[in-house]
Design an enzyme around this catalytic site. Structure first.
Site, PDB file in Angstrom:
ATOM      1  N   ARG A  12       0.857  -1.186   0.000  1.00  9.24           N
ATOM      2  CA  ARG A  12       0.000   0.000   0.000  1.00  9.24           C
ATOM      3  C   ARG A  12       0.893   1.235   0.000  1.00  9.24           C
ATOM      4  O   ARG A  12       1.458   1.606   1.021  1.00  9.24           O
ATOM      5  CB  ARG A  12      -0.916  -0.044   1.229  1.00  9.24           C
ATOM      6  CG  ARG A  12      -1.639   1.259   1.501  1.00  9.24           C
ATOM      7  CD  ARG A  12      -2.699   1.119   2.570  1.00  9.24           C
ATOM      8  NE  ARG A  12      -2.232   0.555   3.829  1.00  9.24           N
ATOM      9  CZ  ARG A  12      -1.565   1.232   4.758  1.00  9.24           C
ATOM     10  NH1 ARG A  12      -1.222   2.486   4.550  1.00  9.24           N
ATOM     11  NH2 ARG A  12      -1.218   0.636   5.892  1.00  9.24           N
ATOM     12  N   HIS A  71      -3.256   4.350   4.935  1.00  8.93           N
ATOM     13  CA  HIS A  71      -4.401   3.446   5.075  1.00  8.93           C
ATOM     14  C   HIS A  71      -5.676   4.094   4.540  1.00  8.93           C
ATOM     15  O   HIS A  71      -6.422   3.497   3.772  1.00  8.93           O
ATOM     16  CB  HIS A  71      -4.578   3.069   6.541  1.00  8.93           C
ATOM     17  CG  HIS A  71      -5.788   2.249   6.827  1.00  8.93           C
ATOM     18  ND1 HIS A  71      -5.940   0.953   6.386  1.00  8.93           N
ATOM     19  CD2 HIS A  71      -6.930   2.553   7.493  1.00  8.93           C
ATOM     20  CE1 HIS A  71      -7.110   0.490   6.779  1.00  8.93           C
ATOM     21  NE2 HIS A  71      -7.728   1.437   7.444  1.00  8.93           N
ATOM     22  N   TYR A 114       4.591   4.872  11.210  1.00 12.26           N
ATOM     23  CA  TYR A 114       4.915   3.458  11.380  1.00 12.26           C
ATOM     24  C   TYR A 114       5.731   2.852  10.235  1.00 12.26           C
ATOM     25  O   TYR A 114       6.001   1.660  10.243  1.00 12.26           O
ATOM     26  CB  TYR A 114       3.637   2.637  11.604  1.00 12.26           C
ATOM     27  CG  TYR A 114       2.564   2.807  10.542  1.00 12.26           C
ATOM     28  CD1 TYR A 114       2.591   2.067   9.363  1.00 12.26           C
ATOM     29  CD2 TYR A 114       1.516   3.694  10.726  1.00 12.26           C
ATOM     30  CE1 TYR A 114       1.609   2.215   8.401  1.00 12.26           C
ATOM     31  CE2 TYR A 114       0.516   3.848   9.776  1.00 12.26           C
ATOM     32  CZ  TYR A 114       0.568   3.104   8.610  1.00 12.26           C
ATOM     33  OH  TYR A 114      -0.403   3.260   7.662  1.00 12.26           O
TER      34      TYR A 114
END
Length: 377
Positions: A271, A275, A284
């Site tokens: 990805r 998100h 992260y």
């Protein structure tokens, strides 16, 4: 024959003649993700299919960027981008026959559009409307599923029912790596294998369940290995190789259609975007990791293969991009039109027979709206 004499029956300790119900060897996935582009297998790929995959990938990338822009303009409440995962999305749609069903998750709007769904209708739910935005039966696309993995048992149920009725139908259910940690994932795979339902599970392993990396979700060698525990084949494929994903999914769909039961396919992808537009992915993961995956971009991989083999030229590339821009312009224009909202829709389709409480609430809203209208005059 007693219950204890039946094959596979539980015994405190297996007798000497005990044999597993299923030989695990044929079910195990390859040790490396299956690839086509850049290998000798690419020469056997259908040129027309490769060109179609390319056009859909380019359109899909533009769809993702345009939908993301719409969130910044306040035209969408949220958009979970599938940028970087377009090969999985497109291949899933193109691997199905017209009568088959697609069961997407919330990130799979692109797969629904590649299946033939109107691009605006695919965004209706994400716009904040009360309904899914389209008739699932028209294109055999189930509603975009926001709760993790709950679409998987639905896919198994539909596929099993279709087989009982004698219908030539296969269901393909899409889920992310995070969804494999849900109980619905276990239940769906267990039922599918026991019933030998004609269903294919596609796990798009993009590395993270929001901010949780895969290593903190599972200790399995791969998610495809989970298939063995249920008694179905597991396949591991390069999720950025559109030709490879299509080949693996088409084979799984064909197997299911011919009575071979379910297959679990894990597509290794990434990805690129956050998100959703509400997520800060820099908290992260690092830029180095993202850039490494940009170098393995699904569009660039397929474009390189097509140009090297003389299957597409500059005009072909330009045509694909222009078609994508036309789609994006139409999407912008239609999404910039304010929808006509009827507050009474809040009470439609809640119950077949409205409850007393619902009728009371409806009457209260009607009185408030009438008072507002009278005050406006």
């Amino acid at each position: 024959m007693t219950v204890m004499e039946q094959r596979g029956a539980y015994r405190p300790s297996p007798p000497p003649a005990w044999q597993p119900r299923t030989d695990p060897a044929p079910l195990l996935p390859d040790t490396e993700p299956y690839r086509v582009l850049g290998t000798e297998r690419a020469a056997k790929a259908d040129p027309a299919l490769l060109r179609r995959l390319y056009a859909e990938l380019v359109r899909g990338r533009r769809y993702n960027t345009q939908a993301t822009a719409l969130t910044k303009q306040g035209r969408l409440a949220v958009y979970p981008s599938s940028t970087g995962q377009e090969a999985c999305e497109v291949a899933a749609a193109l691997a199905l026959a017209e009568q088959d069903w697609l069961f997407p998750s919330y990130r799979d709007t692109l797969a629904a559009v590649a299946r033939g769904l109107d691009p605006v209708q695919a965004l209706t739910l994400l716009r904040g409307d009360w309904h899914t935005g389209y008739d699932p039966r028209e294109h055999r696309v189930a509603p975009l599923c926001t709760p993790l993995a709950t679409q998987l048992p639905h896919a198994v149920g539909l596929a099993h029912a279709a087989r009982l009725k004698g219908d030539d139908v296969v269901a393909l259910a899409m889920v992310g790596d995070g969804g494999t940690s849900e109980g619905d994932f276990h239940e769906a795979l267990n039922f599918a294998a026991v019933w030998q339902a004609p269903v294919v599970f596609l796990v798009q392993n993009n590395g993270f369940a929001i901010s949780v990396p895969l290593a903190k979700q599972t200790a399995a060698p791969s998610l495809a290995h989970k298939a063995v525990g249920y008694g179905m084949p597991g396949r591991l494929v390069d999720g950025n190789d559109a030709a490879a994903v299509h080949e693996v999914l088409a084979a799984a769909v064909r197997c299911a259609r011919e009575g071979g039961g379910p297959t679990l396919v894990e597509a290794i992808t990434y990805r690129i975007d956050a998100h959703t537009n509400a997520d800060d992915a820099t908290r992260y993961r690092g830029d180095t990791e993202v850039e490494a995956w940009r170098a393995h971009d699904p569009i660039a991989l397929l474009e390189h293969e097509l140009t090297d083999r003389g299957l597409i030229d500059e005009n072909g590339v330009r045509h694909a991009r222009e078609a994508a821009e036309t789609m994006a312009a139409d999407l912008r224009e239609r999404m910039n039109q304010d929808p006509a909202l009827d507050p009474a829709d809040l009470f439609a389709h809640v119950y077949a027979e409205p409850t007393p409480q619902l009728r009371e609430q409806q009457a209260l809203l009607q009185a408030e709206l009438a008072a507002e209208e009278e005050g406006a005059h």
